[in-house]
Enzyme design. Structure first.
Site, short mmCIF file in Angstrom:
data_model
loop_
_atom_site.label_atom_id
_atom_site.label_comp_id
_atom_site.label_asym_id
_atom_site.label_seq_id
_atom_site.Cartn_x
_atom_site.Cartn_y
_atom_site.Cartn_z
N HIS A 1 -0.05 -0.35 -5.93
CA HIS A 1 -0.45 -1.38 -4.97
C HIS A 1 0.53 -2.55 -5.03
CE1 HIS A 1 -4.03 -3.48 -2.89
NE2 HIS A 1 -2.93 -4.19 -2.66
N LEU B 1 6.10 -5.04 -0.61
CA LEU B 1 7.55 -5.26 -0.66
C LEU B 1 8.08 -6.03 0.54
CD1 LEU B 1 8.76 -1.87 -2.19
CD2 LEU B 1 8.24 -4.03 -3.36
N ASN C 1 1.16 -3.67 5.31
CA ASN C 1 1.06 -4.88 6.14
C ASN C 1 2.45 -5.47 6.35
OD1 ASN C 1 0.99 -5.43 3.41
ND2 ASN C 1 -0.49 -7.09 3.56
N HIS D 1 -9.08 -1.51 0.88
CA HIS D 1 -9.36 -2.92 0.63
C HIS D 1 -10.79 -3.15 1.11
CE1 HIS D 1 -8.26 -7.36 0.77
NE2 HIS D 1 -9.41 -7.33 1.45
N ASP E 1 -1.06 -5.60 -7.39
CA ASP E 1 -1.20 -6.23 -6.07
C ASP E 1 -0.11 -7.30 -5.90
OD1 ASP E 1 -2.08 -6.89 -3.57
OD2 ASP E 1 -3.92 -7.89 -4.20
#
Length: 441
Positions: free
Chosen positions: A71, A74, A105, A189, A315
């Site tokens: 998770h 980048l 995302n 999520h 994360d």
């Protein structure tokens, strides 16, 4: 401590030999050398010959399968002012990671073959380690219609709309049915937006009450975990819960596992080592889900120990300095973690006797690969030469100004830790070596 011979190790022509260390095999450590040729491990045995090899003396350090972070963000394409494939994978290598799974995302959101292609091209061009992208669950991560899951299946490790929960149970069920048909996991999520108070990412607890802030209700996480587990019962989809932060989520997942459902989960170092009483009005403490109560933290540690939590993921979510400069009220959600995870976890949990090192290695290196079907995870002949060397006697102070990541926001800035990755080998190549030994405390 690595010897100075590591400085030339990247220029070997015949083979690379890691010698003098303790090797992690079958859940335990034993003394052995590791010989690497052509990107693979060819021998693991005591006292291997040194002829025709470049040699790294690891001096009683531990040699383990390279860490995997399932998770990370980048940021490329679309947000390269926050992070790039090059900077993010350099940070990962410095943290001991040989593989990461990159969240979708981005801009464009990878929701089909055409929009996935720019990310794949950037990975092929600039990645220092293995990068496995996620495709989005919904088109544009807008939660309205499903993405082209079939069209991306050959190139993604799974599907996620990380950053937002899929609000429609009907749409999530359809996604699970499609993912099962493709034999890919959903990485969710979990956030019920109807239970949020103004979008706050501060736990509804001690700090929020003391400072008059609207709190994030833990039910906004665990209610959606509960919903999705019910959908797993109907679909049989492999389902992975992102960054769990609450004791209720852990309990739900524990019961789902006992029921035999294909449910797995991750948590992050900050949820295992911090609680909301330690918050500061600083953007480096703002993330979603938020740091929870001491009771939640302790329940997550118990869940790590009993096998409920399968992975520790960072994360890793870099933002610009300006975006993280607005305190808890105005900063964007997200902190960086690739370069601090092992050091913090070892110092806070392993050296204190709370968590066995063998368990930590399993959750950082072995089990994540099984869940997402990634290669490697063993130090044995024939396996990919994706390895991390760990120095358990590397006292130093975390200094975000020295990060390879473009992000600097971490709640661990300034912490004194006692261990660190000493070297990272990916695909048989030395991609990181700790040569700053003069900085030891």
């Amino acid at each position: 401590m690595l010897s100075e011979s590591i400085k030339i190790a990247g220029r070997y022509t015949m083979g690379l030999l890691l010698t003098g260390g303790s090797v992690f095999q079958n859940g335990a450590f034993h003394t052995a050398d590791v010989l690497i040729e052509n990107g693979r491990i060819v021998s693991v045995s005591p006292s291997l010959p040194r002829e025709h090899c470049s040699v790294i003396e690891v001096h009683d350090d531990f040699i383990v399968p390279g860490f995997v972070d399932v998770h990370v963000h980048l940021r490329e394409p679309g947000f390269s002012y926050k992070e790039t494939i090059a900077s993010g994978t350099a940070a990962a290598a410095a943290g001991g990671y040989t593989a990461v799974c990159a969240m979708p995302n981005l801009s464009p959101v990878p929701d089909g073959p055409e929009t996935l292609r720019p990310e794949l091209d950037a990975i092929a061009r600039d990645a220092l380690i293995h990068v496995y992208p996620f495709g989005s669950i919904t088109a544009g991560e807008r939660g309205q219609v499903l993405s082209d899951m079939e069209g991306m299946a050959a190139d993604v490790c799974g599907y996620s709309d990380d950053g937002r929960g899929v609000q429609s149970p009907e749409l999530m069920r359809a996604a699970m049915e499609r993912a099962r048909a493709l034999d890919k996991p959903i990485s969710a999520h979990c956030e019920d937006e109807s239970l949020l108070s103004g979008g706050w990412a501060v736990h509804d607890g001690t700090y929020a009450r003391a400072h008059g802030l609207p709190g994030n209700d833990p039910a906004s996480e665990w209610r959606q975990v509960e919903r999705d587990i019910g959908l797993v019962r109907r679909t049989g989809c492999r389902y992975h819960v992102c960054h769990i932060s609450t004791k209720e989520s852990a309990d739900l997942i524990r019961r789902a596992k006992a029921e035999g459902l294909p449910v797995t989960c991750e948590t992050a170092p900050h949820y295992l080592t911090l609680c909301d009483e330690e918050l500061e009005d600083d953007g480096r403490f703002k993330m979603n889900p938020p740091i929870r109560s001491a009771a939640d933290r302790d329940a997550l540690i118990d869940a790590l120990l009993d096998g409920t939590i399968d992975c520790i993921a960072t994360d890793h979510a870099p933002h610009s300095a300006e975006e993280k400069s607005r305190g808890l009220r105005g900063s964007l959600n997200g902190v960086v973690g690739l370069e601090t995870a092992f050091s913090v976890l070892y110092t806070q949990l392993v050296s204190t006797g709370v968590v066995p090192l063998e368990l930590l290695i399993d959750r950082l290196s072995v089990r994540p690969r099984r869940i997402f079907g990634l290669p490697g995870g063993a130090v044995e002949p024939g396996a990919p030469a994706d390895l991390t060397v760990l120095d358990r006697n590397r006292p130093h102070r975390i200094d975000s100004a020295r990060f390879r990541s473009m992000g600097r926001a971490t709640p661990f800035d300034g912490w004194t830790v006692c261990a660190a990755p000493a070297a990272t080998v990916c695909g048989g190549k030395l991609v990181y070596a700790d040569l700053h030994q003069e900085e030891r405390l």
